[in-house]
Structures are given as C-alpha cells and as structure tokens.
Design a protein around this motif. Sequence first.
Motif, PDB file in Angstrom:
ATOM      1  N   ALA A  98      40.905  55.816 -64.053  1.00 53.22           N
ATOM      2  CA  ALA A  98      41.103  54.365 -64.477  1.00 53.22           C
ATOM      3  C   ALA A  98      40.358  53.438 -63.719  1.00 53.22           C
ATOM      4  N   PRO A 324      34.552  58.861 -65.923  1.00 48.85           N
ATOM      5  CA  PRO A 324      34.786  57.512 -65.906  1.00 48.85           C
ATOM      6  C   PRO A 324      33.677  56.855 -66.345  1.00 48.85           C
ATOM      7  N   ALA A 334      39.740  49.858 -71.929  1.00 45.98           N
ATOM      8  CA  ALA A 334      40.629  50.799 -71.491  1.00 45.98           C
ATOM      9  C   ALA A 334      41.316  50.699 -70.130  1.00 45.98           C
ATOM     10  N   PHE A 335      40.395  50.516 -69.139  1.00 46.94           N
ATOM     11  CA  PHE A 335      40.881  50.455 -67.873  1.00 46.94           C
ATOM     12  C   PHE A 335      41.535  48.978 -67.717  1.00 46.94           C
ATOM     13  N   ILE A 338      45.099  49.858 -68.781  1.00 46.62           N
ATOM     14  CA  ILE A 338      45.737  50.761 -67.771  1.00 46.62           C
ATOM     15  C   ILE A 338      46.180  49.688 -66.516  1.00 46.62           C
ATOM     16  N   SER A 342      49.398  49.033 -63.797  1.00 49.34           N
ATOM     17  CA  SER A 342      49.102  49.599 -62.492  1.00 49.34           C
ATOM     18  C   SER A 342      49.945  49.699 -61.607  1.00 49.34           C
TER      19      SER A 342
END
Length: 458
Positions: A98, A324, A334-335, A338, A342
């Motif tokens: 991510a 990635p 998406a990242f 996350i 985190s």
Amino acid sequence: MQNLSFSRSHMSAAFLLAGTAIGSGMISLPMVLAQFGLTGTCFIMAVFAILTYLTALIRSDLNLNSFAEASLKDAGKAFGCPLSGGVGDFMLKLLSVALMAAYLSGGASILGTALGCPDAKVAVMCVFCGGVALAFLRASETLVRVNKVLFICLFSTLLALVLFLLIRTPLHVVPQPAEHIPLQRWSTLVPILFTSFGFQGSIHSMTKLCRNDRSKVQKACLWGSAIPAVVYCIWTTAILLVTANASPAFFQKMLLGQATDVGELVRVLSQATSSRCLQSFVWVVSTLALLTSIIGVGVALLDIVQQEWKGAKIRNVAVVVGVPAIIAMLIPNAFVRILNVSGVILSVIAILVPCTLSLTMQKHHPLPCRPLLRSRLVIIAVFLCGWGIVALGVIDGCMLRCGYLPHPRVSWMISLRSKIKLKRLGIAMRPVTISATTKAVLMCRKGPTTTKNKKRSL
C-alpha cells in the motif's frame, strides 16, 4: 580504517531507517500539533522517538536470534508462535504494498507536473516505474549510498527553508499548549505520529546492512529513531512560529482543527515571506522525502520477495514495482483506505506481534545472541502502548465513518481532481459532521443553470 568502516556501516543503515520514516506527509504535521504548542510538540516527539527506538530493538532481537532476515512468519515458527508470526507477516506485506503504491502514485504525479503532461497518467506512471525498477536492479549497497545522499540533500533543503522562514518573519508570539485537548485530537494525532516514525518494515534490511552485529544494530536503531524526531521538531516548531505570527486567522483554524489543506498552508507561508519561490522549496522537500521513502520501502519489500521466492532478480523487481503500480492505476483510492488505518496496522506489525514473539523468545535458553532489550517489564509496557495506539486508531476510524472528512495526512494525498469536485459541490475540506440529509442535498446540487444549459436541456 576499521573504525571508519564501522561508522559508515551503521550510519548508512540509520539513514535508511530515517529516510523510510520521513515522508511527504511530514508537511502536514504542524496542522495536527498546533494545539500542543512548542514545548508540547518537542515533548511528544521525544516520547515517540523513545517508543520507536524500543520497538526497533525488540524487532531487531527477533532477527538476530532467529536469523529470519525478512519474515515475521519464520520468526514466529522459530519461537513457537506461528499464528502471531503469520498475521504480522501478512499485515507487513499489505502495508508495504500500500505504501509503495502511494509513493509511486505521488512520484508519477510530481513527474507529470514537471514534464507539463499531468493528464497522461498511464504513460507517466510507466516511465516513472521503469526508472524505479532500473534503480532496484542495481546492487542494494548502491541504493543505500544513494539514499544517504538524498537524505542529506533533504535535511539541507529543509534546514534552509526553515531558516528562510524564520529570518523573513518577525516573531512576537510563541504558541503555547492548549488548556484542554479533546480525545478526538489525541485519536487523530497518535496514529499519525506513530506512522510518521514507521520504519519497522525495514528493520530486517538494516540488520543485514549491519551484518548482524549487535553494536552496529543498536546504534543504527538509536540514530534512525533520533533523526526523524529532530527533523520533525525543527519543521513543526518553525511552521507554528511563522503561522502564529504571520497569519493569526489561519493559526486559529489550525487550533480548531479546521485547517486540513496543505496547499492553504503553503499559500500562507508564501504570503508571510512575500516570496513566490517557497512553493518550489516545498516541492523539493516533498520530492526528496518521497524518493527516500520509495528506496526504504522498496528495498525492504524486495528483501521479502527474494527471501520467499528466490528467483531471478528481474522477476522479483517486476513484482515489487509492478504490483503496486497496477494497484495505484486501477484502484487509486485503495491505498488511501489502507492509510486511514495505517496506525493500527503498523502497531500490530511493529509492537504487538514483535512483543509477543520477544516474550516467548526469552523463554528459550540458550539464545544464539544476547537480547538488546532484556527487561520484560519494558517489553510489557511497550506492548500496552501498542494496544493504546490500536484503540485510538479505532476511535479515529469510527469518527471518520460517522461523517468526519479525512485528516491532514490523508487529505494531502487526495488528488487535485477530487478537490475540484468537492469545491463545486460546496463541501469545505474540514472535519465537520454532515448529516445524511445534508449529504443528499449536496450530492444533488448541480450549481447555477446558465442559458446555454437551458437550451441544451430543451
């Protein structure tokens, strides 16, 4: 000559850790630390530096005593905790991919802007990822030396920027800590700060650089934890001083938690110094921080892939960079999702799983290597801190789901296109609670209808 080689070895490893920790999200730190004032900010940074140092020692002990250079799963099997090791290993890979997707996306965006073709996203991403892949095909030691040079350039540029700001701004007011800080601010601050010190995914690469030497590993952990704390303190205190004296209105927004746009912060700093080149300085700092983070996370992820697959290096590099990049292009949000959690993921990877394995490891006698951190009480205290970070991260996530818009770390990574859409809808980028009815009204707003639009509708 031996002492010189020793110094270079552990300092290169320390710069790898520090470069991994310091990312472009550093620019938004003053906006979440404004309520704590200068003394509170420095104290908080010192506390997190100590916590990071202890977690680094605990994680290094696992590598030194299990010889599992790249896998928490192997360390878990070695000490009889396969489930804990497997969970930690999976979450480490998830977070690394991510973060790599986030950094590649940011680097491609900067490259596209520099080349004057921000709309050719796929082509720019392919060019940028091709350059990164070629760099990773080189020897790891070369990348580490490049990372050291980039980090020195980053620190020099940041120091020059801070001195320029302080010289051009008359200082009459010193920000003081607020009398009352609500739980909401702590739940936002603690996961963000812990993620800002998050280099634990690169510990195995650091121990390999130090050739499993206990003394070198301990010094690398110390300097790798201290350098980010010093950089964050210098940057945050300087920005708080400048904004409090040059723009009291914006500083008041920072105190109320309503300042979440980094672009607005850069604009205020530019006006305070009457200089148009400030934005260029910020871009240079962001680019250098991004490159050091790509090297740190990429080297760690490449070590993991090579440890598990043991195939051709070109295939492993293609996986580390290609997967990635595909995620960043196909699922651009998406990242960000996350990164919202985190702090929780990193707490599991860096604290909960290593502490569990370390307590189990110390029951084994004899150990191949004497532990760097032998106090069980200290390990238990760090373990409890990990659960505290998880609890605050869950509270912060619940607040975001209940209607709070992204905090500064995430809003810095929102694309310009999304910001333009929000402005057209009339939504302010600040953490305010929005009811379901208000959301529906805002989403249905189309703005004023012009005569041209009326003719089209007819």
